[in-house]
Every structure is written in structure tokens, then in C-alpha cells.
Design a protein around this motif. Structure first.
Motif, short mmCIF file in Angstrom:
data_model
loop_
_atom_site.label_atom_id
_atom_site.label_comp_id
_atom_site.label_asym_id
_atom_site.label_seq_id
_atom_site.Cartn_x
_atom_site.Cartn_y
_atom_site.Cartn_z
N SER A 201 -1.25 6.22 9.99
CA SER A 201 -1.41 5.60 8.68
C SER A 201 -0.12 5.69 7.89
O SER A 201 0.69 6.60 8.09
N VAL A 202 0.07 4.75 6.99
CA VAL A 202 1.21 4.73 6.08
C VAL A 202 0.62 4.87 4.67
O VAL A 202 -0.31 4.15 4.32
N ASN A 203 1.15 5.81 3.89
CA ASN A 203 0.58 6.06 2.56
C ASN A 203 1.64 6.03 1.48
O ASN A 203 2.60 6.80 1.52
N ASP A 204 1.46 5.14 0.53
CA ASP A 204 2.27 5.07 -0.69
C ASP A 204 3.78 5.03 -0.42
O ASP A 204 4.55 5.76 -1.04
N GLU A 205 4.18 4.18 0.50
CA GLU A 205 5.60 3.97 0.77
C GLU A 205 6.13 2.93 -0.20
O GLU A 205 5.60 1.82 -0.29
N GLU A 206 7.18 3.28 -0.93
CA GLU A 206 7.76 2.32 -1.87
C GLU A 206 8.54 1.26 -1.11
O GLU A 206 9.42 1.58 -0.31
N MET A 207 8.19 0.00 -1.38
CA MET A 207 8.84 -1.13 -0.72
C MET A 207 9.28 -2.13 -1.78
O MET A 207 8.76 -2.14 -2.89
N VAL A 208 10.25 -2.96 -1.40
CA VAL A 208 10.71 -4.01 -2.28
C VAL A 208 10.41 -5.34 -1.60
O VAL A 208 10.75 -5.54 -0.43
N TYR A 209 9.76 -6.22 -2.34
CA TYR A 209 9.37 -7.53 -1.83
C TYR A 209 10.09 -8.61 -2.64
O TYR A 209 10.57 -8.36 -3.74
N LEU A 210 10.13 -9.82 -2.09
CA LEU A 210 10.67 -10.95 -2.81
C LEU A 210 9.53 -11.90 -3.15
O LEU A 210 8.79 -12.34 -2.27
N ALA A 211 9.41 -12.22 -4.45
CA ALA A 211 8.42 -13.19 -4.89
C ALA A 211 8.91 -14.59 -4.53
O ALA A 211 10.08 -14.78 -4.17
N LYS A 212 8.03 -15.57 -4.63
CA LYS A 212 8.40 -16.95 -4.31
C LYS A 212 9.58 -17.43 -5.15
O LYS A 212 10.38 -18.23 -4.68
N ASP A 213 9.69 -16.92 -6.38
CA ASP A 213 10.79 -17.34 -7.24
C ASP A 213 12.08 -16.57 -6.98
O ASP A 213 13.09 -16.77 -7.65
N GLY A 214 12.06 -15.65 -6.01
CA GLY A 214 13.25 -14.89 -5.64
C GLY A 214 13.40 -13.56 -6.35
O GLY A 214 14.29 -12.78 -6.02
N ASN A 215 12.55 -13.29 -7.34
CA ASN A 215 12.62 -12.01 -8.06
C ASN A 215 12.08 -10.89 -7.19
O ASN A 215 11.18 -11.09 -6.37
N LYS A 216 12.63 -9.69 -7.41
CA LYS A 216 12.15 -8.52 -6.68
C LYS A 216 10.87 -8.00 -7.29
O LYS A 216 10.70 -7.97 -8.50
N VAL A 217 9.95 -7.59 -6.41
CA VAL A 217 8.69 -6.98 -6.80
C VAL A 217 8.62 -5.65 -6.06
O VAL A 217 8.82 -5.59 -4.84
N TYR A 218 8.35 -4.58 -6.79
CA TYR A 218 8.25 -3.25 -6.20
C TYR A 218 6.78 -2.92 -5.96
O TYR A 218 5.94 -3.19 -6.81
N GLY A 219 6.51 -2.34 -4.80
CA GLY A 219 5.13 -2.02 -4.49
C GLY A 219 5.02 -0.73 -3.69
O GLY A 219 5.97 -0.32 -3.03
N LEU A 220 3.85 -0.12 -3.78
CA LEU A 220 3.52 1.03 -2.95
C LEU A 220 2.60 0.53 -1.84
O LEU A 220 1.50 0.03 -2.10
N LEU A 221 3.05 0.66 -0.61
CA LEU A 221 2.33 0.17 0.55
C LEU A 221 1.53 1.28 1.22
O LEU A 221 2.06 2.36 1.49
N SER A 222 0.25 1.00 1.46
CA SER A 222 -0.60 1.90 2.24
C SER A 222 -1.29 1.06 3.31
O SER A 222 -1.83 -0.01 3.02
N VAL A 223 -1.22 1.54 4.56
CA VAL A 223 -1.81 0.82 5.69
C VAL A 223 -2.55 1.82 6.57
O VAL A 223 -2.00 2.85 6.93
#
Length: 80
Positions: A22-44
Motif C-alpha cells: 500500500s501507498v499512504n499519504d505520499e505527496e505528489m504534484v499533478y498538472l491540471a488541464k490548464d497547466g497549473n500545479k496541483v498538490y495532492g496526497l496519494l493513497s493506494v
């Protein structure tokens, strides 16, 4: 879509997940459709079949973009 700075980390986490970890609360950076960065905590969490093979995942990404922005503002204020 992952931001360039998160691609290597995403690949490492995906390999761990494929192995059943399992992956718990890993901070990741995503790109929105408009190109802006979105920060998220990923759990899988992997879901296994009767033979113990990973067949699907349960995934959650919590948007922490506003929290990151506020933290950066607070840090900047301390430096003034």
C-alpha cells in the motif's frame, strides 16, 4: 497527469504497489488541464484475487494545494 518532478516518484510507488504494498499519504504534484500545479496526497491500496494477485486498486488523492500555498506564504512572511 503527474508534473515532471513527480514522475520518478510515481514510477517507484507504482512498482511498490504492483508488489502488493500500500501507498499512504505520499505527496505528489499533478498538472491540471490548464497547466497549473496541483498538490495532492496519494493513497493506494491493492485489491487481491483469490490467488493473491493484485487485480485492482483503491485510490484516493486529497487536494492539498491550498494548504501548500498557505504554508509557503507563512514561510515567506517569516523571512521578511
Amino acid at each position: 497527469m503527474y508534473a515532471p518532478e513527480s514522475i520518478t516518484k510515481a514510477n517507484v510507488l507504482f512498482d511498490k504497489f504492483k508488489g502488493g504494498t500500500s501507498v499512504n499519504d505520499e505527496e505528489m504534484v499533478y498538472l491540471a488541464k490548464d497547466g497549473n500545479k496541483v498538490y495532492g496526497l496519494l493513497s493506494v491500496s491493492p485489491v487481491f484475487d483469490a490467488d493473491g494477485q493484485v487485480i485492482v486498486s483503491r485510490s484516493v488523492v486529497r487536494d492539498i494545494t491550498e494548504t501548500k500555498k498557505l504554508n509557503e506564504q507563512l514561510i515567506a512572511q517569516d523571512r521578511l
